[in-house]
Design a protein around this motif. Structure first.
Motif, PDB file in Angstrom:
ATOM      1  N   HIS A   1      37.829  31.191  42.225  1.00 52.67           N
ATOM      2  CA  HIS A   1      36.973  32.315  43.551  1.00 52.67           C
ATOM      3  C   HIS A   1      36.086  32.614  44.055  1.00 52.67           C
ATOM      4  O   HIS A   1      35.171  32.764  44.273  1.00 52.67           O
ATOM      5  N   VAL A   2      36.349  34.204  42.341  1.00 49.95           N
ATOM      6  CA  VAL A   2      35.106  34.445  42.151  1.00 49.95           C
ATOM      7  C   VAL A   2      33.986  34.327  41.232  1.00 49.95           C
ATOM      8  O   VAL A   2      34.006  33.455  40.801  1.00 49.95           O
ATOM      9  N   ARG A   3      32.710  34.957  41.478  1.00 48.73           N
ATOM     10  CA  ARG A   3      32.190  34.817  40.849  1.00 48.73           C
ATOM     11  C   ARG A   3      31.733  36.207  39.909  1.00 48.73           C
ATOM     12  O   ARG A   3      30.974  35.895  39.096  1.00 48.73           O
ATOM     13  N   SER A   4      32.425  37.348  39.665  1.00 40.17           N
ATOM     14  CA  SER A   4      32.415  38.250  38.378  1.00 40.17           C
ATOM     15  C   SER A   4      33.294  38.637  37.674  1.00 40.17           C
ATOM     16  O   SER A   4      34.304  37.324  37.553  1.00 40.17           O
ATOM     17  N   VAL A   5      33.253  38.502  36.311  1.00 33.70           N
ATOM     18  CA  VAL A   5      34.217  39.087  35.102  1.00 33.70           C
ATOM     19  C   VAL A   5      34.226  40.483  35.488  1.00 33.70           C
ATOM     20  O   VAL A   5      33.351  41.041  35.187  1.00 33.70           O
ATOM     21  N   SER A   6      36.334  40.493  34.807  1.00 34.85           N
ATOM     22  CA  SER A   6      36.119  41.945  34.280  1.00 34.85           C
ATOM     23  C   SER A   6      36.616  41.548  32.658  1.00 34.85           C
ATOM     24  O   SER A   6      37.635  40.638  32.604  1.00 34.85           O
ATOM     25  N   MET A   7      36.060  42.603  32.001  1.00 43.13           N
ATOM     26  CA  MET A   7      36.283  42.610  30.559  1.00 43.13           C
ATOM     27  C   MET A   7      37.044  44.246  29.941  1.00 43.13           C
ATOM     28  O   MET A   7      36.790  44.938  30.502  1.00 43.13           O
ATOM     29  N   GLY A   8      37.976  44.170  29.302  1.00 46.71           N
ATOM     30  CA  GLY A   8      38.783  45.455  28.976  1.00 46.71           C
ATOM     31  C   GLY A   8      38.544  45.270  27.663  1.00 46.71           C
ATOM     32  O   GLY A   8      40.149  44.530  26.669  1.00 46.71           O
ATOM     33  N   VAL A   9      38.104  46.149  26.599  1.00 52.31           N
ATOM     34  CA  VAL A   9      38.266  46.348  25.331  1.00 52.31           C
ATOM     35  C   VAL A   9      39.447  47.434  24.605  1.00 52.31           C
ATOM     36  O   VAL A   9      38.693  48.297  25.463  1.00 52.31           O
TER      37      VAL A   9
ATOM     38  N   LEU B   1      46.975  43.057  47.156  1.00 50.44           N
ATOM     39  CA  LEU B   1      46.049  43.067  47.593  1.00 50.44           C
ATOM     40  C   LEU B   1      44.693  43.993  46.328  1.00 50.44           C
ATOM     41  O   LEU B   1      43.313  43.018  46.407  1.00 50.44           O
ATOM     42  N   ALA B   2      45.646  44.876  46.077  1.00 47.14           N
ATOM     43  CA  ALA B   2      44.978  44.779  44.325  1.00 47.14           C
ATOM     44  C   ALA B   2      44.918  43.668  43.682  1.00 47.14           C
ATOM     45  O   ALA B   2      43.915  43.602  42.930  1.00 47.14           O
ATOM     46  N   SER B   3      45.619  42.447  43.271  1.00 45.94           N
ATOM     47  CA  SER B   3      45.202  41.295  43.013  1.00 45.94           C
ATOM     48  C   SER B   3      43.982  41.126  43.529  1.00 45.94           C
ATOM     49  O   SER B   3      43.599  39.849  42.741  1.00 45.94           O
ATOM     50  N   GLU B   4      43.007  40.803  44.025  1.00 43.55           N
ATOM     51  CA  GLU B   4      41.994  39.875  44.574  1.00 43.55           C
ATOM     52  C   GLU B   4      40.916  40.610  44.303  1.00 43.55           C
ATOM     53  O   GLU B   4      40.021  40.447  44.432  1.00 43.55           O
ATOM     54  N   SER B   5      40.836  41.792  43.162  1.00 50.42           N
ATOM     55  CA  SER B   5      40.142  42.346  42.854  1.00 50.42           C
ATOM     56  C   SER B   5      40.059  41.832  41.705  1.00 50.42           C
ATOM     57  O   SER B   5      41.449  42.126  40.290  1.00 50.42           O
ATOM     58  N   VAL B   6      39.145  41.838  40.068  1.00 50.66           N
ATOM     59  CA  VAL B   6      39.140  40.839  38.949  1.00 50.66           C
ATOM     60  C   VAL B   6      39.420  42.311  38.046  1.00 50.66           C
ATOM     61  O   VAL B   6      40.303  41.940  37.096  1.00 50.66           O
ATOM     62  N   ASP B   7      38.767  43.585  38.023  1.00 48.74           N
ATOM     63  CA  ASP B   7      39.425  44.502  38.027  1.00 48.74           C
ATOM     64  C   ASP B   7      40.677  44.814  37.336  1.00 48.74           C
ATOM     65  O   ASP B   7      41.598  45.229  36.069  1.00 48.74           O
ATOM     66  N   SER B   8      41.208  44.956  39.066  1.00 49.27           N
ATOM     67  CA  SER B   8      42.530  44.991  38.479  1.00 49.27           C
ATOM     68  C   SER B   8      43.203  43.428  37.909  1.00 49.27           C
ATOM     69  O   SER B   8      44.445  44.433  37.435  1.00 49.27           O
ATOM     70  N   GLN B   9      43.232  42.258  37.838  1.00 52.37           N
ATOM     71  CA  GLN B   9      44.311  41.650  37.134  1.00 52.37           C
ATOM     72  C   GLN B   9      43.385  41.357  35.685  1.00 52.37           C
ATOM     73  O   GLN B   9      44.168  41.606  35.275  1.00 52.37           O
ATOM     74  N   MET B  10      42.409  42.288  35.241  1.00 48.29           N
ATOM     75  CA  MET B  10      42.361  42.843  34.014  1.00 48.29           C
ATOM     76  C   MET B  10      43.057  43.877  33.153  1.00 48.29           C
ATOM     77  O   MET B  10      43.741  43.932  32.602  1.00 48.29           O
ATOM     78  N   ALA B  11      43.338  44.008  33.966  1.00 51.62           N
ATOM     79  CA  ALA B  11      44.131  45.888  34.402  1.00 51.62           C
ATOM     80  C   ALA B  11      46.021  45.202  33.796  1.00 51.62           C
ATOM     81  O   ALA B  11      46.395  46.157  32.505  1.00 51.62           O
TER      82      ALA B  11
ATOM     83  N   MET C   1      28.244  39.763  36.821  1.00 46.50           N
ATOM     84  CA  MET C   1      28.099  38.854  37.371  1.00 46.50           C
ATOM     85  C   MET C   1      28.714  36.937  36.426  1.00 46.50           C
ATOM     86  O   MET C   1      28.456  37.856  34.894  1.00 46.50           O
ATOM     87  N   ASP C   2      29.626  36.373  36.646  1.00 43.78           N
ATOM     88  CA  ASP C   2      29.261  35.318  34.817  1.00 43.78           C
ATOM     89  C   ASP C   2      28.019  35.381  34.265  1.00 43.78           C
ATOM     90  O   ASP C   2      28.804  34.230  33.281  1.00 43.78           O
ATOM     91  N   GLU C   3      26.753  34.939  35.092  1.00 45.77           N
ATOM     92  CA  GLU C   3      25.716  34.499  34.471  1.00 45.77           C
ATOM     93  C   GLU C   3      25.775  35.458  32.977  1.00 45.77           C
ATOM     94  O   GLU C   3      25.449  34.710  32.059  1.00 45.77           O
TER      95      GLU C   3
ATOM     96  N   HIS D   1      34.932  34.922  36.731  1.00 49.07           N
ATOM     97  CA  HIS D   1      35.037  33.182  36.692  1.00 49.07           C
ATOM     98  C   HIS D   1      34.637  33.086  35.323  1.00 49.07           C
ATOM     99  O   HIS D   1      33.722  33.129  35.143  1.00 49.07           O
ATOM    100  N   VAL D   2      35.745  32.411  34.418  1.00 47.10           N
ATOM    101  CA  VAL D   2      35.652  32.605  32.714  1.00 47.10           C
ATOM    102  C   VAL D   2      36.356  31.536  32.403  1.00 47.10           C
ATOM    103  O   VAL D   2      37.390  31.427  32.692  1.00 47.10           O
ATOM    104  N   ASP D   3      36.087  30.939  31.180  1.00 53.51           N
ATOM    105  CA  ASP D   3      36.703  30.289  30.077  1.00 53.51           C
ATOM    106  C   ASP D   3      37.422  30.337  28.998  1.00 53.51           C
ATOM    107  O   ASP D   3      36.583  31.284  28.547  1.00 53.51           O
TER     108      ASP D   3
END
Length: 433
Positions: free
Chosen positions: A36-44, A361-371, A107-109, A207-209
């Motif tokens: 349901h989101v259009r963004s992607v958060s990635m952390g190395v 509430l934090a789980s609605e953030s892609v950054d929080s999910q990534m962490a 954004m996912d694109e 929003h990523v595969d």
């Protein structure tokens, strides 16, 4: 992805499935698709930080974090900044005691571009001496910024007092003398020593595969070679005592610490709820007694700091210098009340609702999910679903809260004070030090 890489799929209740791939050299890639989101958060991520530095290496983890944005074999520092800005990306990095992370959100694109940029800075940074010289004063300014902010500085002093000579007691930033002395060779050597493939983790949420992420990252990250000799982490022995520093400022800042729990301790949820009740929100005991009822401080709170093998329970307040002793006495009274009488079920239920609300509430953030993906993988080797976490919070009893309070506050604290001529004798008297 190579044919030898290992793949796993774990059901992550409430947030979708989690996929994991381990490359042949040990690098891990974990992802969670959120439709349901259009963004992607990635952390190395690197499972290495300031506590893995020798005494002579203080601040190198943080220095390297800065340098990875200062140029690669094919991009200058300006090129890196411009490339992220051109896709509307948000990027940053941080160094903690046990981890270092380089992350971005787009954004996912723009996933392909983000993956290429993060891979490039992580794997191909040049650490040029010219850039080392230009970044050195930036880090020195950061050290000065912390020292100029009393609330930040007091926590540095507390860590020195509580952890003593252990690496956890040293500043993540290092000292001025150390930063002035480092050259390119020091950074390259330290980077090669600590950035081992089995300590590298890439986490991605949004929003990523997963297969696309692996195909983008695996060819580059499989080139990291394993080396011998990662430093062994020594378990710290917490200390009590007083560290007082006089400074001509308006307020006196005080912070106290007692032994806490590790990040994986089975009682960690009880400790978290205890912290909420003590000083974790506006209805907490310290906030109500010290600020609302007595007007002793504008800012007062409690906190937990947990590591893989140890932890700290702490309290902070900024007060008028002539009311420091009163503030400490009230704090000590509240601690003893918590140990002796515990909490009632209604108070515990309210703390549970507060904690669950913050987590969900934090789980609605892609950054929080990534962490969260990275934290679960590093500390547990598996993904803890939100359903599981909520269930463990709900299972905490009033007796467990009283027990973790007594475990901490029955011991003598470490106390750090920063302000106009603080009286060490008065502080020792309040806590029997």
């Amino acid at each position: 992805m190579t044919a030898d890489a290992a793949d796993e799929v774990v059901e992550g209740a409430m947030t979708g499935a989690v996929d994991k791939t381990t490359l042949t050299n040990g690098v891990r890639i974990v992802s969670r698709r959120i439709d349901h989101v259009r963004s992607v958060s990635m952390g190395v991520w690197v499972d290495a930080g300031a506590r893995d530095e020798a005494v002579s290496e203080g601040g190198l983890s943080h220095f390297i974090e800065h340098m990875l944005f200062k140029g690669t074999q094919k991009r200058s520092s300006y090129d890196i900044a411009k490339a992220f800005d051109a896709i509307g990306g948000q990027t940053n990095a941080f160094t903690s005691m046990e981890n270092t992370c380089y992350h971005a959100r787009v954004m996912d694109e723009h996933l392909v571009t983000m993956a290429d940029l993060l891979s490039d800075i992580f794997l191909n940074s040049t650490f040029s001496q010219e850039e080392v010289e230009s970044e050195r004063p930036v880090i020195l300014s950061e050290i000065g910024m912390v020292e100029d902010n009393p609330e930040d500085h007091i926590h540095t002093l507390l860590e020195e007092c509580f952890w003593g000579d252990h690496a956890l007691g040293r500043s993540i930033l290092g000292t001025r003398e150390q930063i002035l002395g480092y050259g390119r060779e020091d950074l390259v050597r330290f980077f090669s020593h600590l950035y081992q493939p089995d300590r590298v983790l890439i986490s991605c949420a949004g929003h990523v595969d997963h297969e696309e992420i692996v195909s983008l990252l695996a060819p580059a990250f499989e080139g990291i070679k394993a080396r011998d000799g990662f430093p062994v982490r020594k378990v710290p022995a917490p200390l009590s005592g007083v560290k007082a520093l006089s400074r001509d400022i308006e307020q006196t800042h005080v912070s106290l610490a007692w032994p806490g729990l590790s990040v994986t301790d089975e009682m960690r949820f009880a400790s978290s709820l205890m912290n909420t009740i003590l000083g974790g929100n506006m209805s907490s005991r310290l906030f109500q007694e010290i600020r609302e009822k007595r007007g002793l401080a504008y800012n007062v709170y409690s906190f937990n700091a947990s590591y893989v093998d140890s932890g700290m329970v702490g309290v902070y307040a900024g007060v008028s210098p002539d009311r420091l002793t009163e503030c400490l006495e009230v704090t000590n009274q509240e601690l003893m009340r918590l140990c002796e009488h515990g909490v009632d079920q209604e108070t515990l239920d309210e703390a549970k609702a507060f904690t669950k609300g913050n987590i969900l509430l934090a789980s609605e953030s892609v950054d929080s999910q990534m962490a969260r993906l990275a934290s679960s993988e590093f500390h547990f080797g598996r993904q803890l679903s939100l359903d599981e976490v909520v269930a463990q919070i709900e299972a905490v009893t009033v007796e467990e809260v009283r027990k973790v309070a007594d475990m901490a506050f029955s011991q003598k604290p470490a106390v750090a004070v920063l302000g106009p001529d603080p009286s060490e004798a008065e502080i020792r008297k309040v806590f029997g030090l």
